[in-house]
Write a protein that holds these residues in place. Structure first.
Motif, PDB file in Angstrom:
ATOM      1  N   GLU A  27       0.816  -1.209   0.000  1.00 44.66           N
ATOM      2  CA  GLU A  27       0.000   0.000   0.000  1.00 44.66           C
ATOM      3  C   GLU A  27       0.852   1.262   0.000  1.00 44.66           C
ATOM      4  N   GLN A  28       2.061   1.184   0.526  1.00 40.20           N
ATOM      5  CA  GLN A  28       2.962   2.342   0.467  1.00 40.20           C
ATOM      6  C   GLN A  28       3.483   2.591  -0.949  1.00 40.20           C
ATOM      7  N   VAL A  29       3.929   1.529  -1.608  1.00 43.61           N
ATOM      8  CA  VAL A  29       4.575   1.731  -2.912  1.00 43.61           C
ATOM      9  C   VAL A  29       3.575   2.042  -4.014  1.00 43.61           C
ATOM     10  N   THR A  30       2.296   1.723  -3.776  1.00 41.70           N
ATOM     11  CA  THR A  30       1.276   2.032  -4.776  1.00 41.70           C
ATOM     12  C   THR A  30       0.552   3.343  -4.491  1.00 41.70           C
ATOM     13  N   ALA A  31       0.957   4.066  -3.438  1.00 48.10           N
ATOM     14  CA  ALA A  31       0.259   5.283  -3.036  1.00 48.10           C
ATOM     15  C   ALA A  31       0.627   6.539  -3.830  1.00 48.10           C
ATOM     16  N   PRO A  32       1.893   6.706  -4.277  1.00 45.85           N
ATOM     17  CA  PRO A  32       2.228   7.948  -4.995  1.00 45.85           C
ATOM     18  C   PRO A  32       1.306   8.176  -6.190  1.00 45.85           C
ATOM     19  N   ASN A  33       0.886   9.424  -6.383  1.00 49.69           N
ATOM     20  CA  ASN A  33      -0.123   9.729  -7.396  1.00 49.69           C
ATOM     21  C   ASN A  33       0.285   9.296  -8.798  1.00 49.69           C
ATOM     22  N   LYS A  34       1.568   9.459  -9.149  1.00 45.28           N
ATOM     23  CA  LYS A  34       2.010   9.095 -10.503  1.00 45.28           C
ATOM     24  C   LYS A  34       1.838   7.597 -10.752  1.00 45.28           C
ATOM     25  N   ILE A  35       2.097   6.796  -9.730  1.00 49.07           N
ATOM     26  CA  ILE A  35       1.950   5.348  -9.866  1.00 49.07           C
ATOM     27  C   ILE A  35       0.483   4.954  -9.762  1.00 49.07           C
ATOM     28  N   LYS A  36      -0.229   5.580  -8.818  1.00 47.27           N
ATOM     29  CA  LYS A  36      -1.647   5.274  -8.632  1.00 47.27           C
ATOM     30  C   LYS A  36      -2.441   5.517  -9.912  1.00 47.27           C
ATOM     31  N   LYS A  37      -2.141   6.616 -10.581  1.00 49.07           N
ATOM     32  CA  LYS A  37      -2.874   6.964 -11.806  1.00 49.07           C
ATOM     33  C   LYS A  37      -2.748   5.867 -12.867  1.00 49.07           C
ATOM     34  N   VAL A  38      -1.575   5.264 -12.948  1.00 51.81           N
ATOM     35  CA  VAL A  38      -1.355   4.200 -13.924  1.00 51.81           C
ATOM     36  C   VAL A  38      -2.007   2.897 -13.457  1.00 51.81           C
ATOM     37  N   LEU A  39      -1.800   2.536 -12.197  1.00 50.89           N
ATOM     38  CA  LEU A  39      -2.280   1.252 -11.692  1.00 50.89           C
ATOM     39  C   LEU A  39      -3.801   1.159 -11.664  1.00 50.89           C
ATOM     40  N   LYS A  40      -4.474   2.288 -11.540  1.00 52.76           N
ATOM     41  CA  LYS A  40      -5.934   2.264 -11.539  1.00 52.76           C
ATOM     42  C   LYS A  40      -6.499   1.812 -12.881  1.00 52.76           C
ATOM     43  N   GLY A  41      -5.645   1.722 -13.897  1.00 56.20           N
ATOM     44  CA  GLY A  41      -6.083   1.224 -15.191  1.00 56.20           C
ATOM     45  C   GLY A  41      -6.328  -0.275 -15.210  1.00 56.20           C
ATOM     46  N   TYR A  42      -5.947  -0.965 -14.143  1.00 52.77           N
ATOM     47  CA  TYR A  42      -6.180  -2.412 -14.072  1.00 52.77           C
ATOM     48  C   TYR A  42      -7.193  -2.678 -12.973  1.00 52.77           C
ATOM     49  N   ASP A  43      -8.316  -3.268 -13.345  1.00 54.16           N
ATOM     50  CA  ASP A  43      -9.485  -3.334 -12.469  1.00 54.16           C
ATOM     51  C   ASP A  43      -9.215  -4.046 -11.148  1.00 54.16           C
ATOM     52  N   ALA A  44      -8.523  -5.180 -11.179  1.00 49.55           N
ATOM     53  CA  ALA A  44      -8.297  -5.927  -9.941  1.00 49.55           C
ATOM     54  C   ALA A  44      -7.442  -5.128  -8.961  1.00 49.55           C
ATOM     55  N   ILE A  45      -6.460  -4.417  -9.474  1.00 50.31           N
ATOM     56  CA  ILE A  45      -5.615  -3.582  -8.612  1.00 50.31           C
ATOM     57  C   ILE A  45      -6.434  -2.422  -8.042  1.00 50.31           C
TER      58      ILE A  45
END
Length: 334
Positions: free
Chosen positions: A276-294
């Motif tokens: 949850e820490q490594v996926t929190a930064p906005n630049k990474i979050k914006k990309v990862l939200k493109g995958y539904d399960a994540i």
């Protein structure tokens, strides 16, 4: 005189990244490596399969924002082509990509569904003695009632490649118990040269697929082919079970979580915290939200709902029971 500090080893880390889930997992892996192992001085390589006759579509990472996010984390995308495996056996990517890596440079391969949770540079790899993950269940072989047992099945493979079977055995385990026989999960493996390891891996895997010993006639090779060939490769190259200290990989330093619902169900608090820490930064979050399960598991809180279903101190013994409970509650996704 003060004792000299040992010079950290330099080695490459590689994962396979391709269009879809694996590319998003590769981004999480890269972010966790950079946060939890800041002293890692080697190269982070994303091995990317290319379009070709063995793929129905294009397996390369086509999401530009995702490619940029990987590169922002210092990852290098290394293309490779499939000559033997492809769409019909994508696990073969971890075999064929090895020839695209820098020759003669030590490497550690990880599956993308892995988190780095500690300092990878402190793991004392002996790159001359390869090994792989021992976080596994007895998934292969499945001896039949009137066929050969574990010993006969495995020995047929050692004999096929001219390898010494007896020296591979763990004699502390009972005869005909699966742990007596050399068997790994292919979630990580390492060696001093990817070309040397990869050539043998490909030779063995292709030979098992195309001309298996007659003893294997009732055994399924798919999806286990990579994990059938892997112990033979490791044994042939002088490695084995015990070339790494326990508790580091698949322990303090890495976690092969497999799928996010399983991570939330069974892993310790440190693993969830890192995720949850490594996926929190906005630049990474914006990309990862493109995958539904994540998006649903991490950002919409379904992972924490899965976590609440289980007591980590009293988990079901079999992974399938964990999966079934998650599915029955409607939280299974990949």
């Amino acid at each position: 005189m003060a004792r000299k500090t040992a010079k950290p080893q330099t080695f490459n880390v590689v994962v396979v990244g391709q269009q879809g889930r694996l590319s998003y997992e590769a981004l999480i892996f890269a972010a966790s490596l950079r946060q939890c192992s800041p002293d890692f001085s080697g190269r982070l390589l994303i091995a990317e399969p290319q379009a070709g006759p063995l793929w129905e579509g294009n397996p390369a990472i086509q999401n530009v924002a995702l490619r940029e996010a990987l590169e922002d984390l210092g990852a290098e995308i290394i293309p490779f082509s499939n000559a033997v495996f492809g769409e019909n056996y994508p696990y073969g990517n971890k075999i064929e990509m090895l020839q695209a890596l820098p020759k003669g440079e030590p490497f550690v391969f990880f599956d993308t569904d892995t988190l780095i949770t500690g300092d990878l540079s402190r793991v004392p790899f002996d790159f001359g003695k390869p090994s792989a993950s021992l976080r596994r269940e007895g998934t292969w072989p499945q001896p039949q009632l009137y066929g050969p047992g574990y010993a006969g099945l495995w020995k047929s493979l050692y004999d096929k490649f001219g390898l010494d079977f007896d020296s591979s055995l763990d004699l502390s385990q009972p005869d005909e118990y699966w742990k007596r026989y050399l068997y790994f999960n292919a979630g990580f493996f390492f060696y001093r040269c990817p070309h040397e390891f990869g050539a043998l891996f490909l030779e063995y895997a292709r030979a098992i697929r195309d001309t298996p010993p007659v003893e294997l006639c009732a055994q399924s090779l798919d999806p286990w082919l990579d994990q059938i060939a892997l112990p033979l490769v490791i044994h042939a190259l002088g490695g084995g079970r015990d070339t790494l200290p326990e508790g580091l990989l698949d322990g303090e330093v890495s976690c092969h979580y497999r799928v996010l619902p399983l991570l939330y169900a069974r892993e310790n608090d440190r693993v969830v915290e890192v995720l949850e820490q490594v996926t929190a930064p906005n630049k990474i979050k914006k990309v990862l939200k493109g995958y539904d399960a994540i998006k649903r598991m991490i950002y919409q809180g379904r992972g924490q709902k899965v976590r609440a279903l289980f007591d980590r101190d009293n988990l079901p013994r079999k992974e399938q029971a964990i999966r079934n409970k998650i599915k029955s509650n409607g939280f299974w996704m990949r």
